[in-house]
Design a protein around this motif. Structure first.
Motif, PDB file in Angstrom:
ATOM      1  N   ASN A   4       2.421  10.237   6.212  1.00 23.22           N
ATOM      2  CA  ASN A   4       3.427  10.648   5.234  1.00 23.22           C
ATOM      3  C   ASN A   4       4.684   9.777   5.296  1.00 23.22           C
ATOM      4  O   ASN A   4       5.802  10.272   5.418  1.00 23.22           O
ATOM      5  N   LEU A   5       4.483   8.464   5.217  1.00 21.90           N
ATOM      6  CA  LEU A   5       5.587   7.509   5.324  1.00 21.90           C
ATOM      7  C   LEU A   5       6.036   7.047   3.938  1.00 21.90           C
ATOM      8  O   LEU A   5       5.526   6.073   3.393  1.00 21.90           O
ATOM      9  N   SER A   6       7.001   7.737   3.384  1.00 21.82           N
ATOM     10  CA  SER A   6       7.508   7.364   2.059  1.00 21.82           C
ATOM     11  C   SER A   6       8.374   6.108   2.117  1.00 21.82           C
ATOM     12  O   SER A   6       8.651   5.499   1.085  1.00 21.82           O
ATOM     13  N   ASN A   7       8.798   5.708   3.311  1.00 25.95           N
ATOM     14  CA  ASN A   7       9.640   4.513   3.472  1.00 25.95           C
ATOM     15  C   ASN A   7       8.815   3.258   3.746  1.00 25.95           C
ATOM     16  O   ASN A   7       9.345   2.224   4.103  1.00 25.95           O
ATOM     17  N   CYS A   8       7.507   3.349   3.563  1.00 25.67           N
ATOM     18  CA  CYS A   8       6.613   2.206   3.792  1.00 25.67           C
ATOM     19  C   CYS A   8       5.865   1.903   2.503  1.00 25.67           C
ATOM     20  O   CYS A   8       5.104   2.729   1.998  1.00 25.67           O
ATOM     21  N   GLY A   9       6.101   0.715   1.963  1.00 21.50           N
ATOM     22  CA  GLY A   9       5.379   0.291   0.771  1.00 21.50           C
ATOM     23  C   GLY A   9       4.327  -0.734   1.133  1.00 21.50           C
ATOM     24  O   GLY A   9       4.502  -1.504   2.077  1.00 21.50           O
ATOM     25  N   LEU A  10       3.250  -0.751   0.406  1.00 22.65           N
ATOM     26  CA  LEU A  10       2.167  -1.710   0.631  1.00 22.65           C
ATOM     27  C   LEU A  10       1.858  -2.398  -0.688  1.00 22.65           C
ATOM     28  O   LEU A  10       1.658  -1.736  -1.705  1.00 22.65           O
ATOM     29  N   VAL A  11       1.838  -3.734  -0.646  1.00 24.46           N
ATOM     30  CA  VAL A  11       1.694  -4.514  -1.873  1.00 24.46           C
ATOM     31  C   VAL A  11       0.605  -5.559  -1.670  1.00 24.46           C
ATOM     32  O   VAL A  11       0.535  -6.204  -0.617  1.00 24.46           O
ATOM     33  N   GLN A  12      -0.233  -5.736  -2.693  1.00 24.81           N
ATOM     34  CA  GLN A  12      -1.234  -6.786  -2.631  1.00 24.81           C
ATOM     35  C   GLN A  12      -0.624  -8.079  -3.158  1.00 24.81           C
ATOM     36  O   GLN A  12       0.001  -8.095  -4.220  1.00 24.81           O
ATOM     37  N   GLY A  13      -0.788  -9.142  -2.388  1.00 27.71           N
ATOM     38  CA  GLY A  13      -0.257 -10.429  -2.802  1.00 27.71           C
ATOM     39  C   GLY A  13      -0.437 -11.490  -1.744  1.00 27.71           C
ATOM     40  O   GLY A  13      -0.848 -11.209  -0.617  1.00 27.71           O
ATOM     41  N   GLU A  14      -0.126 -12.719  -2.123  1.00 28.46           N
ATOM     42  CA  GLU A  14      -0.261 -13.874  -1.237  1.00 28.46           C
ATOM     43  C   GLU A  14       1.068 -14.195  -0.566  1.00 28.46           C
ATOM     44  O   GLU A  14       2.116 -14.129  -1.210  1.00 28.46           O
ATOM     45  N   VAL A  15       1.020 -14.603   0.690  1.00 28.56           N
ATOM     46  CA  VAL A  15       2.259 -14.941   1.397  1.00 28.56           C
ATOM     47  C   VAL A  15       2.895 -16.211   0.848  1.00 28.56           C
ATOM     48  O   VAL A  15       4.098 -16.410   1.002  1.00 28.56           O
ATOM     49  N   GLN A  16       2.122 -17.056   0.205  1.00 26.36           N
ATOM     50  CA  GLN A  16       2.685 -18.272  -0.373  1.00 26.36           C
ATOM     51  C   GLN A  16       3.247 -18.046  -1.775  1.00 26.36           C
ATOM     52  O   GLN A  16       3.824 -18.950  -2.372  1.00 26.36           O
ATOM     53  N   LYS A  17       3.068 -16.839  -2.293  1.00 23.65           N
ATOM     54  CA  LYS A  17       3.586 -16.485  -3.626  1.00 23.65           C
ATOM     55  C   LYS A  17       4.169 -15.077  -3.559  1.00 23.65           C
ATOM     56  O   LYS A  17       3.697 -14.160  -4.234  1.00 23.65           O
TER      57      LYS A  17
ATOM     58  N   VAL B  86      -9.650  -4.582   1.452  1.00 16.63           N
ATOM     59  CA  VAL B  86     -10.149  -3.748   2.550  1.00 16.63           C
ATOM     60  C   VAL B  86      -9.045  -3.442   3.567  1.00 16.63           C
ATOM     61  O   VAL B  86      -8.936  -2.315   4.047  1.00 16.63           O
ATOM     62  N   HIS B  87      -8.208  -4.425   3.865  1.00 16.92           N
ATOM     63  CA  HIS B  87      -7.099  -4.200   4.800  1.00 16.92           C
ATOM     64  C   HIS B  87      -6.043  -3.292   4.185  1.00 16.92           C
ATOM     65  O   HIS B  87      -5.501  -2.407   4.847  1.00 16.92           O
ATOM     66  N   LEU B  88      -5.752  -3.519   2.910  1.00 18.84           N
ATOM     67  CA  LEU B  88      -4.769  -2.681   2.222  1.00 18.84           C
ATOM     68  C   LEU B  88      -5.214  -1.229   2.144  1.00 18.84           C
ATOM     69  O   LEU B  88      -4.399  -0.321   2.299  1.00 18.84           O
ATOM     70  N   ALA B  89      -6.489  -1.004   1.933  1.00 16.86           N
ATOM     71  CA  ALA B  89      -7.004   0.366   1.858  1.00 16.86           C
ATOM     72  C   ALA B  89      -6.818   1.085   3.193  1.00 16.86           C
ATOM     73  O   ALA B  89      -6.432   2.263   3.231  1.00 16.86           O
TER      74      ALA B  89
ATOM     75  N   ASP C 135       6.600  -7.343   6.111  1.00 17.66           N
ATOM     76  CA  ASP C 135       5.527  -7.752   7.017  1.00 17.66           C
ATOM     77  C   ASP C 135       4.527  -8.563   6.209  1.00 17.66           C
ATOM     78  O   ASP C 135       3.758  -8.012   5.427  1.00 17.66           O
ATOM     79  N   LEU C 136       4.571  -9.894   6.390  1.00 18.58           N
ATOM     80  CA  LEU C 136       3.678 -10.782   5.645  1.00 18.58           C
ATOM     81  C   LEU C 136       2.287 -10.768   6.257  1.00 18.58           C
ATOM     82  O   LEU C 136       2.134 -10.814   7.473  1.00 18.58           O
ATOM     83  N   ALA C 137       1.266 -10.729   5.402  1.00 23.60           N
ATOM     84  CA  ALA C 137      -0.128 -10.669   5.836  1.00 23.60           C
ATOM     85  C   ALA C 137      -0.296  -9.531   6.838  1.00 23.60           C
ATOM     86  O   ALA C 137      -0.729  -9.713   7.960  1.00 23.60           O
ATOM     87  N   CYS C 138       0.048  -8.342   6.403  1.00 23.37           N
ATOM     88  CA  CYS C 138       0.159  -7.181   7.294  1.00 23.37           C
ATOM     89  C   CYS C 138      -1.175  -6.644   7.793  1.00 23.37           C
ATOM     90  O   CYS C 138      -1.194  -5.734   8.628  1.00 23.37           O
ATOM     91  N   LEU C 139      -2.278  -7.185   7.300  1.00 21.51           N
ATOM     92  CA  LEU C 139      -3.609  -6.672   7.663  1.00 21.51           C
ATOM     93  C   LEU C 139      -3.662  -5.176   7.415  1.00 21.51           C
ATOM     94  O   LEU C 139      -3.487  -4.742   6.296  1.00 21.51           O
ATOM     95  N   GLU C 140      -3.856  -4.390   8.452  1.00 23.74           N
ATOM     96  CA  GLU C 140      -3.987  -2.940   8.284  1.00 23.74           C
ATOM     97  C   GLU C 140      -2.662  -2.211   8.464  1.00 23.74           C
ATOM     98  O   GLU C 140      -2.629  -0.996   8.650  1.00 23.74           O
ATOM     99  N   GLY C 141      -1.560  -2.958   8.415  1.00 21.37           N
ATOM    100  CA  GLY C 141      -0.235  -2.359   8.379  1.00 21.37           C
ATOM    101  C   GLY C 141       0.399  -1.997   9.709  1.00 21.37           C
ATOM    102  O   GLY C 141       1.367  -1.245   9.733  1.00 21.37           O
ATOM    103  N   LEU C 142      -0.118  -2.510  10.804  1.00 20.52           N
ATOM    104  CA  LEU C 142       0.379  -2.124  12.132  1.00 20.52           C
ATOM    105  C   LEU C 142       1.898  -2.164  12.236  1.00 20.52           C
ATOM    106  O   LEU C 142       2.533  -1.153  12.528  1.00 20.52           O
TER     107      LEU C 142
END
Length: 80
Positions: A43-56, A30-33, A3-10
């Motif tokens: 308790n979603l162990s199958n969901c990862g969240l990563v900080q980064g740019e969609v163009q990189k 702030v969105h990642l937090a 999910d690119l640019a996932c904001l708050e992970g919806l």
């Protein structure tokens, strides 16, 4: 699923709740937090969240069968 640019992970969180391994990529702290808070509460162990740019997108994320980019394309500058 990525999910690119996932904001708050919806989408990443909802797909993970349905059993899909997901990764959300977001640049803003702030969105990642907020996404990380929801991921932990659910308790979603199958969901990862990563900080980064969609163009990189980091190559270390691997390959994905599904990539969604809702609400981000019109923000990106591309030559006509």
């Amino acid at each position: 699923m990525l999910d690119l640019a996932c904001l708050e992970g919806l989408f990443a969180i909802e797909f993970a709740r349905m059993g899909s391994p997901t990764t959300g990529l977001e640049i803003r702290d702030v969105h990642l937090a907020k996404a990380e808070f929801a991921r932990k509460i659910l308790n979603l162990s199958n969901c990862g969240l990563v900080q980064g740019e969609v163009q990189k997108i980091p190559a270390s994320l691997g390959q994905f069968n599904v990539i969604i980019c809702t609400g981000i394309l019109y923000h990106l500058d591309f030559p006509d």
